[in-house]
Design a protein around this motif. Structure first.
Motif, PDB file in Angstrom:
ATOM      1  N   MET A 293       0.825  -1.202   0.000  1.00 33.00           N
ATOM      2  CA  MET A 293       0.000   0.000   0.000  1.00 33.00           C
ATOM      3  C   MET A 293       0.868   1.265   0.000  1.00 33.00           C
ATOM      4  N   GLU A 294       1.954   1.259   0.771  1.00 39.53           N
ATOM      5  CA  GLU A 294       2.831   2.425   0.803  1.00 39.53           C
ATOM      6  C   GLU A 294       3.491   2.649  -0.565  1.00 39.53           C
ATOM      7  N   SER A 295       3.882   1.552  -1.219  1.00 39.88           N
ATOM      8  CA  SER A 295       4.473   1.666  -2.552  1.00 39.88           C
ATOM      9  C   SER A 295       3.443   2.201  -3.547  1.00 39.88           C
ATOM     10  N   ALA A 296       2.205   1.747  -3.428  1.00 42.36           N
ATOM     11  CA  ALA A 296       1.146   2.197  -4.326  1.00 42.36           C
ATOM     12  C   ALA A 296       0.856   3.685  -4.142  1.00 42.36           C
ATOM     13  N   LYS A 297       0.937   4.172  -2.907  1.00 44.38           N
ATOM     14  CA  LYS A 297       0.708   5.604  -2.647  1.00 44.38           C
ATOM     15  C   LYS A 297       1.752   6.451  -3.382  1.00 44.38           C
ATOM     16  N   SER A 298       3.012   6.037  -3.296  1.00 46.02           N
ATOM     17  CA  SER A 298       4.070   6.778  -3.992  1.00 46.02           C
ATOM     18  C   SER A 298       3.890   6.686  -5.499  1.00 46.02           C
ATOM     19  N   LEU A 299       3.473   5.518  -5.959  1.00 40.78           N
ATOM     20  CA  LEU A 299       3.265   5.322  -7.393  1.00 40.78           C
ATOM     21  C   LEU A 299       2.167   6.241  -7.924  1.00 40.78           C
ATOM     22  N   LEU A 300       1.106   6.441  -7.140  1.00 41.20           N
ATOM     23  CA  LEU A 300       0.003   7.298  -7.566  1.00 41.20           C
ATOM     24  C   LEU A 300       0.475   8.703  -7.918  1.00 41.20           C
ATOM     25  N   THR A 301       1.383   9.229  -7.106  1.00 42.67           N
ATOM     26  CA  THR A 301       1.884  10.583  -7.343  1.00 42.67           C
ATOM     27  C   THR A 301       2.543  10.681  -8.717  1.00 42.67           C
ATOM     28  N   VAL A 302       3.328   9.662  -9.071  1.00 39.49           N
ATOM     29  CA  VAL A 302       4.021   9.655 -10.367  1.00 39.49           C
ATOM     30  C   VAL A 302       3.040   9.499 -11.514  1.00 39.49           C
ATOM     31  N   LEU A 303       2.103   8.575 -11.394  1.00 40.67           N
ATOM     32  CA  LEU A 303       1.144   8.329 -12.475  1.00 40.67           C
ATOM     33  C   LEU A 303       0.289   9.562 -12.752  1.00 40.67           C
ATOM     34  N   ARG A 304      -0.126  10.231 -11.703  1.00 41.53           N
ATOM     35  CA  ARG A 304      -0.933  11.456 -11.882  1.00 41.53           C
ATOM     36  C   ARG A 304      -0.127  12.540 -12.575  1.00 41.53           C
TER      37      ARG A 304
ATOM     38  N   LEU B 245      -7.749   3.441 -13.682  1.00 49.16           N
ATOM     39  CA  LEU B 245      -6.807   2.662 -12.878  1.00 49.16           C
ATOM     40  C   LEU B 245      -6.366   3.428 -11.644  1.00 49.16           C
ATOM     41  N   THR B 246      -6.005   4.696 -11.795  1.00 50.02           N
ATOM     42  CA  THR B 246      -5.565   5.473 -10.627  1.00 50.02           C
ATOM     43  C   THR B 246      -6.696   5.628  -9.612  1.00 50.02           C
ATOM     44  N   ASN B 247      -7.923   5.817 -10.100  1.00 51.11           N
ATOM     45  CA  ASN B 247      -9.065   5.927  -9.179  1.00 51.11           C
ATOM     46  C   ASN B 247      -9.312   4.616  -8.442  1.00 51.11           C
ATOM     47  N   SER B 248      -9.086   3.493  -9.125  1.00 50.09           N
ATOM     48  CA  SER B 248      -9.258   2.179  -8.484  1.00 50.09           C
ATOM     49  C   SER B 248      -8.222   1.978  -7.383  1.00 50.09           C
ATOM     50  N   ILE B 249      -6.985   2.427  -7.636  1.00 51.10           N
ATOM     51  CA  ILE B 249      -5.940   2.300  -6.619  1.00 51.10           C
ATOM     52  C   ILE B 249      -6.282   3.160  -5.407  1.00 51.10           C
ATOM     53  N   VAL B 250      -6.774   4.384  -5.660  1.00 53.74           N
ATOM     54  CA  VAL B 250      -7.186   5.267  -4.563  1.00 53.74           C
ATOM     55  C   VAL B 250      -8.276   4.609  -3.736  1.00 53.74           C
ATOM     56  N   TYR B 251      -9.244   4.003  -4.407  1.00 53.90           N
ATOM     57  CA  TYR B 251     -10.364   3.346  -3.710  1.00 53.90           C
ATOM     58  C   TYR B 251      -9.859   2.185  -2.857  1.00 53.90           C
ATOM     59  N   SER B 252      -8.966   1.364  -3.421  1.00 48.94           N
ATOM     60  CA  SER B 252      -8.461   0.200  -2.686  1.00 48.94           C
ATOM     61  C   SER B 252      -7.659   0.617  -1.462  1.00 48.94           C
ATOM     62  N   ILE B 253      -6.831   1.669  -1.624  1.00 48.73           N
ATOM     63  CA  ILE B 253      -6.056   2.154  -0.484  1.00 48.73           C
ATOM     64  C   ILE B 253      -6.982   2.699   0.597  1.00 48.73           C
TER      65      ILE B 253
END
Length: 392
Positions: free
Chosen positions: A278-289, A313-321
Motif C-alpha cells: 500500500m505504501e508503494s502504491a501511494k508513492s506510485l500514484l503521485t508519479v502516475l498522476r 486505474l488510478t481511481n481504483s488504486i485510490v479506492y483500494s487504499i
C-alpha cells in the motif's frame, strides 16, 4: 519487503539454482572460448576486448600487481548459462517483469517488447574495484559469490544521497574522492564464497574484490521498490545513461505494475506484506498522476498500454487504499519480523572527509560504517532506529 540489504550465508531453501562453477575454466563449459569480453584494466583505467580463452589464461596466472583487471558485467542473458540460473524463489515472485508484464496470449493488442532478463557474470583479480553505481532504472541487485570474497559498500537512496550521486556523475572525471565520504551514510558488507547478497532498489553501491572472484549478478524490478525505480529512471534520463536496450519501455512496465498492484490490493487472500504494498502504491500514484497531467501527458502518452484506462486505474488504486485504511474486510498492520537471539550492532564511524581510493591497494578503502547482517533463511531485516541495537 525487500527494502533492506540482505546477506544470506546458507542458500539452502532459497530456491536459488546456479551452475557448478568453481574456477574460470568451468565457464568454458557454458560459453565459447571465442566469446568476447570487455575487461577494464584498473591501473591503466582503460577498456579493451579479449576472448574468453585469453581471460581464463590471465585469471589463472599468478597474481601480478601491475596487471589488475576486472570484467564487471558480462551479459549472459540468452546464453546456455542463463537457461540454468534461477534467482531465489521470493525474487522471482516479486519480479515485475515476470509477474506484471502481460502474457503474449492474454492481450493481442499489446505491442511492446518484454524487457530482457538481466543476468551477468562478474569476474576480477584481487584488488579490483568497481566504483559506486546504481542498477539500471534503480533495479534491485542480487549477487552470488561462486568463487572468492568481495567487500560491498552500500549507500542508501535518500534524496540527499541521490542528489550527491547525480552531481558527482556529471563531473565524474574530475572527482576522485571516495563517494562514501560524500554520502550521509555508507555501510560496509564483507561477503565470502557461496554467500548470497541482495541490494534493494535504488541503493548506490561499490565492490572491492578481496581475492580473485567470480560472481553471478542479477537485476530485477520489484513492486516494493517501484518508487525508487522511477526516481532512478528519471535520474538516469537526466544523466543520459539509461540503457534503452534492457528497458526499452520502462514506463509501460510501470503502468503494468500499477495494474498488477491494484489486483493485489483488492485481493483479500494476498499472503504477503499488504502494508508495504500500500505504501508503494501511494508513492506510485503521485508519479502516475504527474504523467497523465495536462503539463506532461504529451511526454508519456505513447507509453500507456492500450488496454489500460489511466484515470480509471488510478481511481481504483485510490479506492483500494482507502478501503484498506478504513479496515474494511482486511486488517492492515506493519509487518512484524521475529528477531533471532544475538545482537547485530550498527557502528558509527568518524566523520567522513576526503580519503582517496587506491585502486591497486590490497585492502578496501578505509573508514566506512559497518553494518553486519547475519542471515540464514530469513529474507527480511528489521532496523528500529539509528541508536538502537537490532536483533537478527
Amino acid at each position: 519487503t525487500l527494502q533492506k540489504p540482505l546477506l544470506i550465508e546458507k542458500i539452502v531453501g532459497l530456491g536459488l539454482i546456479v551452475p557448478p562453477i568453481s574456477s574460470s575454466k568451468d565457464i568454458a563449459n557454458y560459453l565459447a572460448p571465442s566469446h568476447i569480453l570487455e575487461i577494464h584494466d584498473i591501473l591503466e583505467n582503460e577498456e579493451r576486448s579479449v576472448k574468453l580463452a585469453e581471460w581464463i589464461e590471465h585469471f589463472d596466472s599468478p597474481e601480478n600487481l601491475d596487471n589488475i583487471s576486472i570484467v564487471d558485467k558480462l551479459d549472459i542473458s540468452g546464453t546456455k548459462l542463463s537457461r540454468i540460473v534461477k534467482p531465489p524463489r521470493i525474487l522471482r515472485q516479486f519480479d515485475l517483469v515476470e509477474s506484471a508484464w502481460p502474457k503474449a496470449d492474454d492481450n493481442e493488442d499489446f505491442m511492446f517488447g518484454k524487457p530482457k532478463q538481466s543476468l551477468f557474470l562478474s569476474m576480477g583479480d584481487s584488488g579490483s574495484f568497481v566504483d559506486f553505481h546504481i542498477g539500471m532504472v534503480g533495479a534491485s541487485v542480487w549477487i552470488y559469490n561462486m568463487l572468492g570474497s568481495r567487500t560491498i559498500y552500500l549507500v542508501p537512496p535518500t534524496d540527499e544521497n541521490l542528489k550527491i550521486y547525480e552531481e558527482r556523475m556529471k563531473i565524474n572525471s574530475c572527482d576522485d574522492r571516495f563517494f562514501g565520504d560524500l554520502a550521509n551514510a555508507c555501510y560496509k558488507l564483507v561477503t565470502q564464497e557461496h554467500e548470497f547478497v541482495f541490494i534493494p532498489g535504488g541503493w548506490i553501491f561499490a565492490s572491492y574484490l578481496n581475492t580473485k572472484s567470480i560472481s553471478l549478478v542479477g537485476e530485477i524490478c520489484n513492486m516494493f521498490s517501484l518508487p525508487h525505480h522511477i526516481q532512478c529512471y528519471e535520474l538516469q534520463k537526466r544523466l543520459k545513461s539509461l540503457n534503452t536496450i534492457r528497458y526499452p519501455h520502462f514506463e509501460v512496465l510501470v503502468w503494468c505494475a500499477a495494474e498488477y498492484m491494484q489486483s493485489l490490493l483488492s485481493n483479500k487472500e494476498f499472503p504477503h506484506n499488504k502494508h508495504g504494498l500500500m505504501e508503494s502504491a501511494k508513492s506510485l500514484l503521485t508519479v502516475l498522476r504527474k504523467w497523465i497531467s495536462k503539463k506532461e501527458e504529451h511526454l508519456h502518452a505513447q507509453e500507456i498500454p492500450p488496454h489500460i484506462n489511466p484515470s480509471k486505474l488510478t481511481n481504483s488504486i485510490v479506492y483500494s487504499i482507502g478501503k484498506l485504511n478504513r479496515g474494511n474486510n482486511v486488517k492492515v498492520s506493519p509487518l512484524k519480523v521475529k528477531a533471532k537471539p544475538g545482537p547485530s550492532k550498527r557502528v558509527k564511524s568518524p566523520a567522513f572527509h576526503t580519503d582517496h581510493v587506491n585502486l591497486a591497494a590490497k585492502e578496501p578503502p578505509p573508514r566506512a560504517e559497518k553494518l553486519l547482517l547475519k542471515f540464514d533463511k530469513s529474507l527480511l531485516y528489521s532496523e528500529q532506529n539509528d541508536s538502537a541495537e537490532a536483533n537478527v
